[in-house]
Design a protein around this motif. Structure first.
Motif, mmCIF file in Angstrom:
data_model
loop_
_atom_site.group_PDB
_atom_site.id
_atom_site.type_symbol
_atom_site.label_atom_id
_atom_site.label_comp_id
_atom_site.label_asym_id
_atom_site.label_seq_id
_atom_site.Cartn_x
_atom_site.Cartn_y
_atom_site.Cartn_z
ATOM 1 N N MET A 1 -32.614 -19.792 -18.219
ATOM 2 C CA MET A 1 -31.341 -19.111 -18.393
ATOM 3 C C MET A 1 -30.743 -18.821 -17.013
ATOM 4 O O MET A 1 -31.441 -18.364 -16.108
ATOM 5 N N GLU A 2 -29.470 -19.161 -16.860
ATOM 6 C CA GLU A 2 -28.785 -18.945 -15.596
ATOM 7 C C GLU A 2 -27.650 -17.934 -15.775
ATOM 8 O O GLU A 2 -27.104 -17.776 -16.866
ATOM 9 N N LEU A 3 -27.280 -17.287 -14.651
ATOM 10 C CA LEU A 3 -26.202 -16.295 -14.651
ATOM 11 C C LEU A 3 -25.366 -16.487 -13.390
ATOM 12 O O LEU A 3 -25.911 -16.561 -12.285
ATOM 13 N N GLN A 4 -24.061 -16.603 -13.573
ATOM 14 C CA GLN A 4 -23.161 -16.653 -12.420
ATOM 15 C C GLN A 4 -22.623 -15.235 -12.192
ATOM 16 O O GLN A 4 -21.720 -14.771 -12.867
ATOM 17 N N HIS A 5 -23.221 -14.544 -11.231
ATOM 18 C CA HIS A 5 -22.854 -13.141 -10.991
ATOM 19 C C HIS A 5 -21.714 -13.058 -9.987
ATOM 20 O O HIS A 5 -21.664 -13.825 -9.015
ATOM 21 N N PHE A 6 -20.789 -12.141 -10.208
ATOM 22 C CA PHE A 6 -19.596 -12.049 -9.346
ATOM 23 C C PHE A 6 -19.946 -11.716 -7.896
ATOM 24 O O PHE A 6 -19.161 -11.947 -6.988
ATOM 25 N N SER A 7 -21.156 -11.190 -7.656
ATOM 26 C CA SER A 7 -21.519 -10.773 -6.310
ATOM 27 C C SER A 7 -22.118 -11.895 -5.474
ATOM 28 O O SER A 7 -22.360 -11.697 -4.282
ATOM 29 N N HIS A 8 -22.352 -13.074 -6.111
ATOM 30 C CA HIS A 8 -23.053 -14.134 -5.370
ATOM 31 C C HIS A 8 -22.438 -15.490 -5.689
ATOM 32 O O HIS A 8 -22.009 -15.738 -6.831
ATOM 33 N N GLN A 9 -22.430 -16.375 -4.665
ATOM 34 C CA GLN A 9 -21.754 -17.663 -4.834
ATOM 35 C C GLN A 9 -22.576 -18.681 -5.619
ATOM 36 O O GLN A 9 -22.032 -19.648 -6.157
ATOM 37 N N HIS A 10 -23.902 -18.493 -5.699
ATOM 38 C CA HIS A 10 -24.748 -19.463 -6.404
ATOM 39 C C HIS A 10 -25.186 -18.926 -7.760
ATOM 40 O O HIS A 10 -25.239 -17.701 -7.956
ATOM 41 N N PRO A 11 -25.536 -19.826 -8.667
ATOM 42 C CA PRO A 11 -26.082 -19.382 -9.963
ATOM 43 C C PRO A 11 -27.415 -18.669 -9.765
ATOM 44 O O PRO A 11 -28.183 -19.000 -8.850
ATOM 45 N N LEU A 12 -27.686 -17.666 -10.609
ATOM 46 C CA LEU A 12 -28.942 -16.922 -10.543
ATOM 47 C C LEU A 12 -29.831 -17.317 -11.717
ATOM 48 O O LEU A 12 -29.374 -17.421 -12.857
ATOM 49 N N VAL A 13 -31.105 -17.551 -11.429
ATOM 50 C CA VAL A 13 -32.073 -17.987 -12.435
ATOM 51 C C VAL A 13 -32.839 -16.765 -12.939
ATOM 52 O O VAL A 13 -33.255 -15.907 -12.147
ATOM 53 N N PHE A 14 -33.020 -16.692 -14.241
ATOM 54 C CA PHE A 14 -33.748 -15.577 -14.845
ATOM 55 C C PHE A 14 -35.245 -15.825 -14.754
ATOM 56 O O PHE A 14 -35.737 -16.911 -15.062
ATOM 57 N N ILE A 15 -35.985 -14.811 -14.311
ATOM 58 C CA ILE A 15 -37.447 -14.886 -14.238
ATOM 59 C C ILE A 15 -38.008 -13.703 -15.006
ATOM 60 O O ILE A 15 -37.716 -12.542 -14.682
ATOM 61 N N GLU A 16 -38.800 -14.006 -16.037
ATOM 62 C CA GLU A 16 -39.333 -12.974 -16.931
ATOM 63 C C GLU A 16 -40.327 -12.077 -16.219
ATOM 64 O O GLU A 16 -40.285 -10.850 -16.341
ATOM 65 N N GLU A 17 -41.265 -12.696 -15.507
ATOM 66 C CA GLU A 17 -42.304 -11.948 -14.802
ATOM 67 C C GLU A 17 -42.268 -12.306 -13.321
ATOM 68 O O GLU A 17 -42.214 -13.489 -12.965
ATOM 69 N N THR A 18 -42.295 -11.317 -12.459
ATOM 70 C CA THR A 18 -42.300 -11.590 -11.020
ATOM 71 C C THR A 18 -43.679 -12.056 -10.589
ATOM 72 O O THR A 18 -44.702 -11.634 -11.142
ATOM 73 N N SER A 19 -43.717 -12.954 -9.623
ATOM 74 C CA SER A 19 -44.972 -13.501 -9.091
ATOM 75 C C SER A 19 -45.197 -12.976 -7.680
ATOM 76 O O SER A 19 -44.422 -12.187 -7.151
ATOM 77 N N HIS A 20 -46.287 -13.493 -7.056
ATOM 78 C CA HIS A 20 -46.628 -13.039 -5.706
ATOM 79 C C HIS A 20 -45.527 -13.353 -4.705
ATOM 80 O O HIS A 20 -45.348 -12.627 -3.731
ATOM 81 N N GLU A 21 -44.796 -14.426 -4.935
ATOM 82 C CA GLU A 21 -43.746 -14.803 -3.976
ATOM 83 C C GLU A 21 -42.588 -13.814 -3.968
ATOM 84 O O GLU A 21 -41.774 -13.808 -3.056
ATOM 85 N N HIS A 22 -42.509 -12.945 -5.014
ATOM 86 C CA HIS A 22 -41.436 -11.963 -5.056
ATOM 87 C C HIS A 22 -41.892 -10.586 -4.582
ATOM 88 O O HIS A 22 -41.142 -9.618 -4.663
#
Length: 728
Positions: A1-22
């Motif tokens: 699922m993607e979201l185009q948020h007004f605050s950012h120029q690129h599409p944002l990807v939905f991540i259900e659970e955060t991993s170590h990289e976050h």
């Protein structure tokens, strides 16, 4: 699922659970570390909590019904930062902003929205902590924390665990969204952000942050959360006849029956039938007050409504009091905290609060401010060195009358204004040459210190026209001047022309000058006691700040006077300071003497020989016994009596050469400023360039001169001789 948020120029990807990289990555919306479901940009590492990403771009908040909030990416203000009106913290990320100036962090906006909408499920998982039960070691910052809703101390009531990110009382989540209040029956009061920063109508204190109950109509009626919950009707121990109702005070002079204050309180508990009032905060005064800096024993609340004389201030009371059974004292509540030692502007030494005076051998004591008789069995302020006594309420009547001090120490070391050279000569700070003591002065001489005529022993300079009364020469360099409200010792200065701060006389004499405000006092005012004597009256004349009547010397009405109350004899300051002897009036051969009574009963003698107008025989006048000439006070006194002729000054903005003060009697030139004859005091060029002007035409007129702050520097007496020696 993607979201185009007004605050950012690129599409944002939905991540259900955060991993170590976050890990250790902060949300770009709220600034907190990301956890749980998030939206992120795979290209540039932009992260938003799911809650922040799905926050509406426009919010109609129940706590701010008049306007909508708009979600902005950054602060709308210069500098890039804003302060949240809910949590009071500074931030630079997402902000809900209203055009009325209200700003909320994104999390604060969403959290407070849930409170307003009563979404109780949002708070079920947050632990509740009771400060009376919890024994955990609390961090220091929690002890000073305040609830974000009511802005009262967090530890005053059960609160939600700060782990939720907010300081919040549990009771503030359950507040009713709307109430009806006795003080504002016209409209309901709605729970709102205090966007207009209005003060509470009950406590009258402002509350910039948090929630208040306010009227949605344009009434500007606001109550703090805590103030809105106080009871509107109470039964009280000190007034058992009727209940007390919370109401607007309709009698501005109605005092509180505990503290006796009448000012600044619009809403009180009141019995309208009995005219009995209590401030809200005075309904539960402390049962015991212990403050050893004011009294060595505890003072206990005495609720009984009885008449008494306060042992601290000596004034009556018929309301709640405090007692010390050990000392057998009964005092007003407000008198418990009277300052133990004060520096009073009328007296040199600090004065001490006492509850009674021991026998001093005086038949009666009089207050040195109001001059009413003192009851020494009750409280007063007293100086044991001088037997100086003042009523408590007189001493503390105005905040500028006194300041609180810690000890009785004073700087009593007297700094002399001269050095002794021989038994009959001194070196004075005000003059370059040694001065010689003389008992025999020939001719009309004028003291350079006080500018009065010399008729007794004096010091003189054998090289120039400089004379000082012996008393003026021996004045201290620092002195307490009672009319001056700044309490520091004033400094003796010379070599200036100034306008006296107290009597407004313009003089070239000595001054006592305040280092704090630079105000100057002439010697006649500086040396005047607050209970002076006068040759024209047999009794002392204490000073009264407030008096409506006329002066016995000149008949002019005055609002302050030196008075003998028993004789109804009154003088205003100008007449009290009249010179006893003045030099010859223009062409007269002899000096004039101040005369208090008309010895000649002939009505034809009641005329002024200067203006030839009739004199009031009951008023003072100047008289020459040799010539039998008499004159009105104002006629005999020249306008600039206290500027010594021959004094030299330099006014560079008016004339390039030094100018000397003169008064012309024979050849009378015209003033170069106004074109009129120089019949009065004038300034003439010392170099002979025919420059001459009235002093009235050239003297300063700005407020700093009028207020006794600005001065004109005088040149040395032997200025001309020095210039010749130096070849300049």
């Amino acid at each position: 699922m993607e979201l185009q948020h007004f605050s950012h120029q690129h599409p944002l990807v939905f991540i259900e659970e955060t991993s170590h990289e976050h890990e250790k990555v902060n949300c770009s919306g709220c600034g907190e570390m990301v956890s749980g479901p998030i939206f992120c940009c795979v290209e540039c590492g932009f992260h938003l909590h799911k809650q922040c990403a799905e926050a509406p771009s426009e919010m109609n908040h129940p706590f701010h019904r008049n306007h909508n909030f708009n979600l902005l990416v950054s602060s709308p203000y210069g500098g890039g930062q804003f302060i949240c009106d809910f949590c009071n913290k500074l931030d630079e990320r997402f902000v809900y902003h209203c055009s009325c100036g209200l700003d909320l962090h994104i999390k604060c906006a969403l959290f407070s929205y849930n409170i307003a909408e009563k979404r109780i499920a949002e708070f079920q998982h947050i632990a509740r902590i009771d400060p009376l039960i919890s024994t955990e070691n609390r961090p220091e910052k929690l002890k000073n924390a305040q609830c974000f809703a009511c802005w009262k101390p967090l530890l005053d009531s059960v609160y939600f665990s700060p782990d939720c990110g907010f300081y919040l009382h549990v009771k503030c989540v359950d507040l009713p969204p709307e109430i009806n209040h006795l003080l504002h029956p016209q409209h309901p009061l709605v729970l709102q952000f205090n966007s207009q920063r209005l003060s509470c109508h009950i406590c009258q204190k402002p509350q910039r942050r948090g929630l208040v109950y306010s009227c949605s109509s344009p009434c500007e009626f606001v109550l703090h959360i805590e103030c809105a919950t106080i009871p509107t009707k109470i039964n009280h121990l000190c007034h058992r006849k009727h209940p007390l109702t919370l109401q607007f005070k309709d009698d501005s002079d109605l005092p509180c029956q505990v503290c006796q204050e009448t000012k600044h309180k619009q809403i009180i508990y009141c019995c309208s039938v009995c005219k009995f009032g209590l401030h809200i905060e005075c309904t539960s005064p402390p049962q015991i007050i212990e403050d050893k800096s004011h009294h060595q024993h505890p003072l206990i609340l005495f609720w009984r409504h009885v008449s008494f004389i306060c042992d601290a201030c000596g004034t009556p009371g018929n309301y709640v009091s405090y007692i010390c059974s050990t000392c057998c004292l009964i005092v007003h509540k407000k008198c418990i905290s009277l300052p133990p030692i004060i520096k009073f502007y009328r007296h040199y030494h600090p004065i001490v609060h006492t509850y009674f005076l021991e026998e001093h051998g005086f038949e009666k004591w009089e207050c040195r401010l109001c001059y009413e008789e003192m009851n020494t069995d009750h409280g007063n302020y007293f100086c044991s060195k001088c037997d100086y006594i003042v009523h408590v309420n007189c001493a503390l009547a105005e905040t500028y009358f006194y300041h609180v001090v810690d000890s009785l120490d004073t700087d009593e070391a007297m700094e002399l204004s001269f050095e002794k050279v021989t038994d009959t000569s001194i070196k004075h700070f005000s003059h370059d040459h040694n001065l010689t003591l003389s008992e025999d002065i020939v001719g009309d001489k004028q003291c350079d210190g006080c500018l009065l005529s010399i008729s007794a022993s004096c010091y003189y300079c054998s090289q120039c026209d400089f004379f000082l009364h012996k008393s003026c020469a021996e004045l201290p360099m620092r002195k307490h001047i009672w009319p001056h409200l700044h309490q520091r010792l004033l400094r003796l200065t010379s070599g200036y022309i100034f306008q006296c701060l107290f009597c407004s006389s313009e003089t070239s004499g000595f001054a006592y000058t305040c280092d704090e405000c630079n105000g100057h006092h002439c010697l006649q005012c500086a040396l005047l006691s607050d209970i002076p004597g006068c040759e024209g009256h047999e009794h002392p004349l204490p000073f009264f700040r407030k008096y409506a009547g006329s002066c016995n010397a000149c008949g002019v009405s005055t609002t302050a006077a030196y008075r003998c109350k028993s004789c109804n004899f009154n003088l205003h300051g100008k007449c009290l300071r009249l010179p006893l002897i003045i030099a010859r009036y223009k062409y007269d051969e002899h000096p004039y003497k101040l005369t208090y009574h008309n010895k000649n009963n002939d009505p034809e003698s009641n005329y002024c020989d200067i203006c030839e107008e009739k004199r009031n025989p009951n008023h003072w006048f100047y008289h020459c016994e040799i010539c039998d000439n008499s004159a009105h006070l104002d006629c005999a006194l020249e306008k600039y009596l206290f500027i010594k002729l021959g004094s030299i000054c330099k006014l560079g903005d008016q004339h390039p050469h030094p100018l000397t003060f003169v008064r012309k009697f024979h050849y009378i030139p015209k003033c170069l400023k106004c074109g009129k004859l120089c019949l009065d005091l004038a300034l003439e060029c010392t170099t002979g360039c025919s420059y001459i002007v009235h002093w009235e035409c050239i003297k300063p007129s700005d407020p700093f001169w009028v207020w006794g702050i600005k001065t004109i520097k005088l040149l040395p007496k032997d200025w001309t001789r020095k210039q010749l020696i130096d070849g300049t």
